[in-house]
Design an enzyme around this catalytic site. Structure first.
Site, PDB file in Angstrom:
ATOM      1  N   HIS A 126       0.942  -1.240   0.036  1.00  0.00           N
ATOM      2  CA  HIS A 126      -0.107  -0.029  -0.071  1.00  0.00           C
ATOM      3  C   HIS A 126       0.880   1.317  -0.147  1.00  0.00           C
ATOM      4  O   HIS A 126       1.702   1.413   0.596  1.00  0.00           O
ATOM      5  CB  HIS A 126      -1.063  -0.051   1.057  1.00  0.00           C
ATOM      6  CG  HIS A 126      -0.503  -0.194   2.532  1.00  0.00           C
ATOM      7  ND1 HIS A 126      -0.131   0.846   3.469  1.00  0.00           N
ATOM      8  CD2 HIS A 126      -0.180  -1.109   3.096  1.00  0.00           C
ATOM      9  CE1 HIS A 126       0.257   0.677   4.311  1.00  0.00           C
ATOM     10  NE2 HIS A 126       0.284  -0.700   4.426  1.00  0.00           N
ATOM     11  N   ASP A 156       0.022   4.320   1.393  1.00  0.00           N
ATOM     12  CA  ASP A 156      -0.271   5.270   2.469  1.00  0.00           C
ATOM     13  C   ASP A 156       0.454   4.573   3.862  1.00  0.00           C
ATOM     14  O   ASP A 156       0.693   3.389   3.791  1.00  0.00           O
ATOM     15  CB  ASP A 156      -1.774   5.422   2.644  1.00  0.00           C
ATOM     16  CG  ASP A 156      -2.659   4.117   2.959  1.00  0.00           C
ATOM     17  OD1 ASP A 156      -2.238   3.090   2.309  1.00  0.00           O
ATOM     18  OD2 ASP A 156      -3.398   4.154   3.792  1.00  0.00           O
ATOM     19  N   ASP A 208       6.154   0.973   7.008  1.00  0.00           N
ATOM     20  CA  ASP A 208       4.747   0.314   6.685  1.00  0.00           C
ATOM     21  C   ASP A 208       4.363   1.182   5.756  1.00  0.00           C
ATOM     22  O   ASP A 208       3.479   2.123   6.261  1.00  0.00           O
ATOM     23  CB  ASP A 208       4.072  -0.267   7.902  1.00  0.00           C
ATOM     24  CG  ASP A 208       2.945  -0.553   7.539  1.00  0.00           C
ATOM     25  OD1 ASP A 208       2.318  -0.768   6.458  1.00  0.00           O
ATOM     26  OD2 ASP A 208       2.005  -0.551   8.636  1.00  0.00           O
ATOM     27  N   GLU A 221      -5.187   2.150   2.463  1.00  0.00           N
ATOM     28  CA  GLU A 221      -5.007   0.609   3.009  1.00  0.00           C
ATOM     29  C   GLU A 221      -5.443   0.809   4.640  1.00  0.00           C
ATOM     30  O   GLU A 221      -5.912   0.223   5.289  1.00  0.00           O
ATOM     31  CB  GLU A 221      -3.982   0.061   2.773  1.00  0.00           C
ATOM     32  CG  GLU A 221      -4.008  -1.633   3.371  1.00  0.00           C
ATOM     33  CD  GLU A 221      -3.431  -1.695   4.559  1.00  0.00           C
ATOM     34  OE1 GLU A 221      -3.441  -2.759   5.187  1.00  0.00           O
ATOM     35  OE2 GLU A 221      -3.003  -0.975   5.558  1.00  0.00           O
ATOM     36  N   GLU A 222      -4.864   1.851   5.329  1.00  0.00           N
ATOM     37  CA  GLU A 222      -4.783   2.043   6.716  1.00  0.00           C
ATOM     38  C   GLU A 222      -6.046   2.468   7.117  1.00  0.00           C
ATOM     39  O   GLU A 222      -6.531   2.594   8.322  1.00  0.00           O
ATOM     40  CB  GLU A 222      -3.776   3.284   6.965  1.00  0.00           C
ATOM     41  CG  GLU A 222      -2.408   2.655   6.847  1.00  0.00           C
ATOM     42  CD  GLU A 222      -1.864   1.606   7.602  1.00  0.00           C
ATOM     43  OE1 GLU A 222      -2.695   0.851   8.498  1.00  0.00           O
ATOM     44  OE2 GLU A 222      -0.761   1.091   7.558  1.00  0.00           O
ATOM     45  N   ASP A 236       3.414  -6.736   3.502  1.00  0.00           N
ATOM     46  CA  ASP A 236       2.559  -5.749   4.242  1.00  0.00           C
ATOM     47  C   ASP A 236       2.290  -6.343   5.908  1.00  0.00           C
ATOM     48  O   ASP A 236       1.338  -6.267   6.355  1.00  0.00           O
ATOM     49  CB  ASP A 236       1.270  -5.356   3.821  1.00  0.00           C
ATOM     50  CG  ASP A 236       0.761  -4.191   4.439  1.00  0.00           C
ATOM     51  OD1 ASP A 236       1.389  -3.562   5.564  1.00  0.00           O
ATOM     52  OD2 ASP A 236      -0.509  -4.109   4.491  1.00  0.00           O
ATOM     53  N   HIS A 292       3.050   1.652  13.333  1.00  0.00           N
ATOM     54  CA  HIS A 292       1.942   2.419  13.735  1.00  0.00           C
ATOM     55  C   HIS A 292       2.409   3.371  15.144  1.00  0.00           C
ATOM     56  O   HIS A 292       1.533   3.914  15.685  1.00  0.00           O
ATOM     57  CB  HIS A 292       0.655   1.962  13.999  1.00  0.00           C
ATOM     58  CG  HIS A 292      -0.035   1.249  12.642  1.00  0.00           C
ATOM     59  ND1 HIS A 292      -1.326   0.763  12.534  1.00  0.00           N
ATOM     60  CD2 HIS A 292       0.608   1.039  11.377  1.00  0.00           C
ATOM     61  CE1 HIS A 292      -1.645   0.184  11.519  1.00  0.00           C
ATOM     62  NE2 HIS A 292      -0.263   0.520  10.686  1.00  0.00           N
TER      63      HIS A 292
HETATM   64 ZN   LIG Z   1       0.781  -2.041   6.311  1.00  0.00          ZN
END
Ligand SMILES: [Zn+2]
Length: 372
Positions: free
Chosen positions: A76, A78, A106, A139-140, A163, A344
């Site tokens: 992804h 984003d 990520d 995606e997030e 991912d 994250h």
């Molecule tokens: Zn991810």
């Protein structure tokens, strides 16, 4: 074959590009440029317009030079907030951010590994099968980008999604279904000092409902959480509105349904007891999947990991990824761990050895591609 300096430079460049969810324009443009220069034909779908974003999903295809079957890799574009103004740097044996943003490994880790792997293949004049890439936006945001992607244009029979956190060699073969819910409690306004008995407190109804909910870890394969409570008002008014947002996940769809039903029941009963009402809306986010270890993508990823000498581990995750969407649309896909840690968070980091191993893994998966 792999050029580590080039790999780290690509990794760091991609992390530095602003690309928070629905604001992936710069990242999409740069990837299009890099992939086109490698010989990919890149198209962008209209998902950006549909989701209020600046870019759509990218689909890229590089015609093969061998007779192998086409293979899909996916990442992804984003990253979670705060993901703009990232200043990545190498500190001892890690790539880190400056601590004010996430790193964006990520999913830059996956993107950089694919770019380096293909570059290395081409420069070494090695044959490769047709390679397809799906690079998704948002995606997030509960996979909203891939949910809008037309999987039917993919020719590959199996997919590898780069991912997941954890060490290179770990293969995700199971992930949960998720629903999100919003509940708006309605009470009745009244002056909190003069006539509180005329009011019905929506905050109190919500509070009682929450206190009766079974939340967090429900069982080994089921979780539930309330993430937000929205309400505000002066202290001298009995509040007539309170909104909750939450989610339920499970590897078993039946458990998502039954636990969600139990939360709905608790909220409706509390509203009824207080003489208020509640409006609940439930939005399915993505379905669960479970792949067998012997399924083609899992077995191929495992063979390739063994060949590059890393420990192979199959795992189940509590998080969704684009693999949930691809699997549900008939494209069997596993998720490969990309080596990043503390994902994250602003402490997100990746050991320098991992992007190199991830690139080797991609190359070994491609090399394993059986003849057509
Ligand atoms: Zn991810």
């Amino acid at each position: 074959m792999i050029n580590k300096e080039r790999l780290f430079a690509t990794f760091i460049e991609l992390c530095s590009i602003d690309s928070e969810p629905t604001c992936e324009r710069l990242m999409a443009d740069r990837l299009t440029e890099l992939l086109t220069s490698l010989g990919f034909h890149v198209t962008e779908d209209d998902t950006g317009g549909k989701i209020g974003g600046t870019a759509g999903n990218l689909y890229a295809r590089l015609e093969g030079t061998s007779a192998g079957e086409p293979l899909l890799f996916s990442c992804h574009l984003d990253r979670v907030v705060p993901g703009n103004g990232v200043k990545p740097r190498i500190e001892r044996d890690y790539i880190v951010s400056d601590g004010t943003t996430v790193l964006g490994a990520d999913d830059a880790s996956g993107l950089a590994a694919i770019l380096e792997g293909i570059t290395a293949l081409i420069q070494a004049n090695k044959p490769y099968p047709t390679i397809e890439l799906v690079l998704t936006v948002a995606e997030e945001l509960a996979l909203v980008g891939s949910r809008h992607f037309d999987v039917s244009q993919v020719a590959s029979r199996v997919g590898f999604i780069l991912d997941a956190g954890g060490s290179v060699g770990e293969i995700v073969i199971q992930a949960p279904e998720q629903i999100k819910f919003t509940a708006v409690f309605h009470g009745r306004k009244a002056h909190a000092g003069f006539a509180p008995e005329a009011g019905i407190s929506a905050i109190q109804i919500a509070g009682v409902a929450i206190s009766r909910m079974v939340l967090l870890r429900i069982d080994a394969e089921t979780t539930a959480n309330i993430g937000s409570i929205f309400t505000s008002g002066p202290t001298n008014i009995v509040p007539d509105r309170c909104e909750l947002q939450g989610e339920v996940r499970s590897l078993q769809s039946a458990k998502v349904q039954s636990h969600t039903a139990s939360l709905v029941e608790v909220m409706e009963r509390a509203a009824h007891e207080f003489g208020g009402t509640v409006e609940i809306s439930i939005v399915p986010c993505y379905p669960a999947y479970t792949l067998d270890r012997n399924s083609e993508p899992a077995a191929r990823a495992a063979r390739a990991a063994a060949r590059i000498g890393v420990p192979v581990r199959f795992k189940s995750t509590g998080g969704g990824s684009d693999a949930n969407i691809f699997n549900s649309r008939g494209l069997p896909s596993v998720v490969l761990s990309c080596g990043y840690e503390k994902v994250h968070t602003t402490e997100e980091r990746i050991p320098l050895a991992q992007p190199v191993l991830l690139t080797e893994w991609v190359l070994a998966i491609i090399d394993d591609s059986p003849a057509k």
